[in-house]
Design an enzyme around this catalytic site. Structure first.
Site, short mmCIF file in Angstrom:
data_model
loop_
_atom_site.label_atom_id
_atom_site.label_comp_id
_atom_site.label_asym_id
_atom_site.label_seq_id
_atom_site.Cartn_x
_atom_site.Cartn_y
_atom_site.Cartn_z
N SER A 268 0.85 -1.12 0.03
CA SER A 268 0.07 0.10 -0.10
C SER A 268 0.88 1.40 0.09
O SER A 268 0.30 2.24 -0.50
CB SER A 268 -0.93 0.00 1.07
OG SER A 268 -0.20 -0.12 2.46
N ASP A 509 -3.07 6.39 11.55
CA ASP A 509 -2.06 6.10 10.53
C ASP A 509 -0.86 6.93 10.49
O ASP A 509 -0.88 8.11 9.98
CB ASP A 509 -2.82 6.13 9.00
CG ASP A 509 -2.08 5.38 7.97
OD1 ASP A 509 -0.99 5.29 8.05
OD2 ASP A 509 -2.37 5.26 7.00
N HIS A 512 1.58 5.58 6.22
CA HIS A 512 1.27 6.22 5.10
C HIS A 512 1.34 7.46 4.86
O HIS A 512 1.63 8.32 6.12
CB HIS A 512 -0.24 5.79 4.55
CG HIS A 512 -0.44 4.28 4.22
ND1 HIS A 512 -0.88 3.35 5.56
CD2 HIS A 512 -0.05 3.20 3.39
CE1 HIS A 512 -0.91 2.11 4.96
NE2 HIS A 512 -0.37 2.10 3.66
#
Length: 539
Positions: A268, A509, A512
């Site tokens: 990802s 998160d 990312h």
């Protein structure tokens, strides 16, 4: 007596006429040498059109409109770096504004230090003054070169009509000549510079695309649309210590991709970079509708394969999900339940797609730190043997060797270009991604401390694998530049926080990156590599 006088007069007249003709002949033959000083004769002896062609060529070579446009666009992109290249060779006499070299503050004439002149070509063929920033991403604002031909003091000149007639041809040729000189200088500068050692500097020209403007950013990375209110994290540009990256030019990037397939393969984090690249390249399109996903799919984390077509350039940018680059599988245990396995000696089943790409960008890393992968119990396989227990670091090393062998056996380095994008740093406080770690409230990069020199063992293993390969692989070593950016993660803004909806801080998160944001810099580094260091077949 009268007869002698008459003959003498005729003799004198004849001699005088001969001398006049002799002097006139000498004058005409010496006119070219005398011309620079005899300005009065310029109107009587206009020079013919000057063509920058070889002496053996009877007529100058013709340039197509695409070649003219391409040369001018590349000149536009190179201009943003020419002053920094000058600074590498000489620190004296250079002026800075807001931490950047400015042509207005450079001592000496523009023709001495700025071979790519500060003019732009308008749609009607006229030239107007422009600032340095005016041509970064706008295809309609293209820098033209101002070239002065000087041969021992003889300034070659053209009439107004001739200049009108030859503007396009001469502009393109002048740009091409300038680009050759500038590109050689900048290439040498960049090759002597470590692009990955540097710092982040504030830049009012960033971000390259506006938050919320790109439809290809999925919800998890769309921080501003999800409610993040601070914006300082958007205003940083990566600056190597010993040189400067070229300003990103989406149109030039697309031209370099014409007829090619660029594919990002990985987890990802590579999807994060993939969405960034789509948004950056979209800025180079006049008609944004001429870019689409060929299957009509919207980007989500649930789907693992996307192909975006750029119609005007006959190229694609693709993403293939592969968490480990080696093959994931399942086994059935004694109770009849299925358990995941990872065959570290077999390449991932998506590899058949990798072969089709001209430019490949690989990564793997974050999934190697997750529970079952880190524990290594009844998980790793070689051949048909399932290891009851196996060290995750050694498994990672063997998996990278498997990937490297596949690249050596299947990639044609004369036709394909391979990048490996390094490990991207996470910034969890007080825990990990699944144990209460947080990064909420971080508003600026790390300015100092041990974290800036953090270099994980995984990256040393990657370097070892690449060094042992026959096929050249360009390492996008982004680890250190991501160490700085604790402010760039989605944190709690990975979901759309509609009015009245309570914000959950339990799971954040901090791996990312928000878009626009840090992955844009990774793609700028790919662009810099294509501009300065790519092989002749990709020029």
């Amino acid at each position: 007596m009268a007869s002698n006088s008459s003959r003498k007069s005729r003799y004198t007249l004849t001699t005088s006429l001969f001398l006049v003709l002799f002097l006139l002949t000498i004058f005409l033959f010496s006119k070219r040498a005398l011309e620079p000083a005899l300005v009065i004769y310029r109107d009587f002896f206009p020079l013919s059109s000057v063509h920058l062609s070889s002496p053996d060529s009877a007529t100058p070579p013709q340039w197509s409109s695409d070649e003219v446009e391409g040369a001018e666009s590349l000149s536009n992109q190179l201009k943003s770096s020419i002053f920094e290249a000058q600074a590498v060779e000489s620190k004296d006499g250079l002026g800075y504004v807001d931490g950047k070299l400015s042509p207005d503050n450079v001592k000496g004439s523009d023709s001495d230090l700025d071979p790519v002149g500060p003019t732009v070509a308008n749609g009607d063929g006229t030239l107007t003054k422009s600032t340095r920033e005016s041509g970064i991403n706008d295809p309609d604002s293209v820098e033209a070169a101002a070239v002065k031909v000087d041969n021992g003091g003889d300034h070659l000149m053209q009439s107004h009509e001739e200049r009108e007639t030859n503007t396009g041809l001469h502009s393109a040729k002048a740009v091409a000549a300038t680009v050759d000189v500038v590109d050689d200088k900048l290439t040498k500068s960049v090759k002597e510079c470590d692009l990955y050692m540097g710092t982040w500097v504030r830049d009012g020209g960033y971000p390259i695309y506006k938050p919320g403007s790109c439809p290809f950013v999925d919800e998890a990375f769309d921080c501003q649309s999800n409610g993040r209110r601070d914006s300082d994290y958007l205003k940083w540009r990566w600056k190597p210590d010993g040189c400067d990256l070229p300003r990103f030019n989406a149109t030039d990037f697309l031209r370099r991709l014409r007829g090619k397939r660029l594919m990002l393969v990985g987890d990802s984090m590579n999807r994060n970079q993939f969405e960034s690249l789509l948004c950056l390249l979209r800025e180079g399109l006049h008609d944004k509708r001429r870019m689409y996903e060929v299957h009509g799919h919207k980007i989500t984390k649930g789907r693992g394969y996307y192909i975006f077509k750029f119609m005007d350039y006959d190229c694609t940018v693709e993403f293939v999900r592969s968490h480990f680059l080696v093959r994931e599988g399942l086994r059935i245990n004694g109770q009849g339940n299925s358990n995941p396995t990872l065959s570290i000696d077999r390449i991932d089943k998506t590899s058949s797609r990798w072969k089709r790409a001209n430019i490949l960008v690989f990564n793997t890393g974050h999934w190697w730190t997750h529970g079952k992968t880190a524990r290594g119990k009844n998980y790793y396989k070689e051949g048909n043997y399932l290891y009851p227990q196996f060290d995750a670091v050694e498994a990672y090393r063997r998996a990278l060797r498997t990937w490297a062998k596949w690249i050596d056996d299947n990639v044609n380095s004369k036709k394909q270009l391979v990048f490996y994008r390094g490990y991207s740093s996470a910034h969890f406080r007080g825990g990990d991604w699944d144990s209460g770690g947080s990064c909420n409230g971080e508003g600026e990069p790390v300015l100092g401390g041990a974290i800036l020199n953090n270099y994980p063992l995984k990256m040393k293993i990657v370097e070892e694998a690449i060094q042992g390969m026959r096929t050249p692989v360009k390492l996008l070593n982004v680890t250190r530049l991501t160490n700085f950016r604790k402010d760039g993660h989605p944190s709690i803004y990975g979901k759309n926080l509609t009015a009245g909806k309570r914000v959950s801080t339990r799971r954040q998160d901090c791996s990312h990156w928000c878009l626009p944001g840090v992955p844009d810099a990774w793609n700028e580094l790919i662009y810099a590599s294509l501009v300065f260091q790519q092989k002749d077949s990709y020029s």
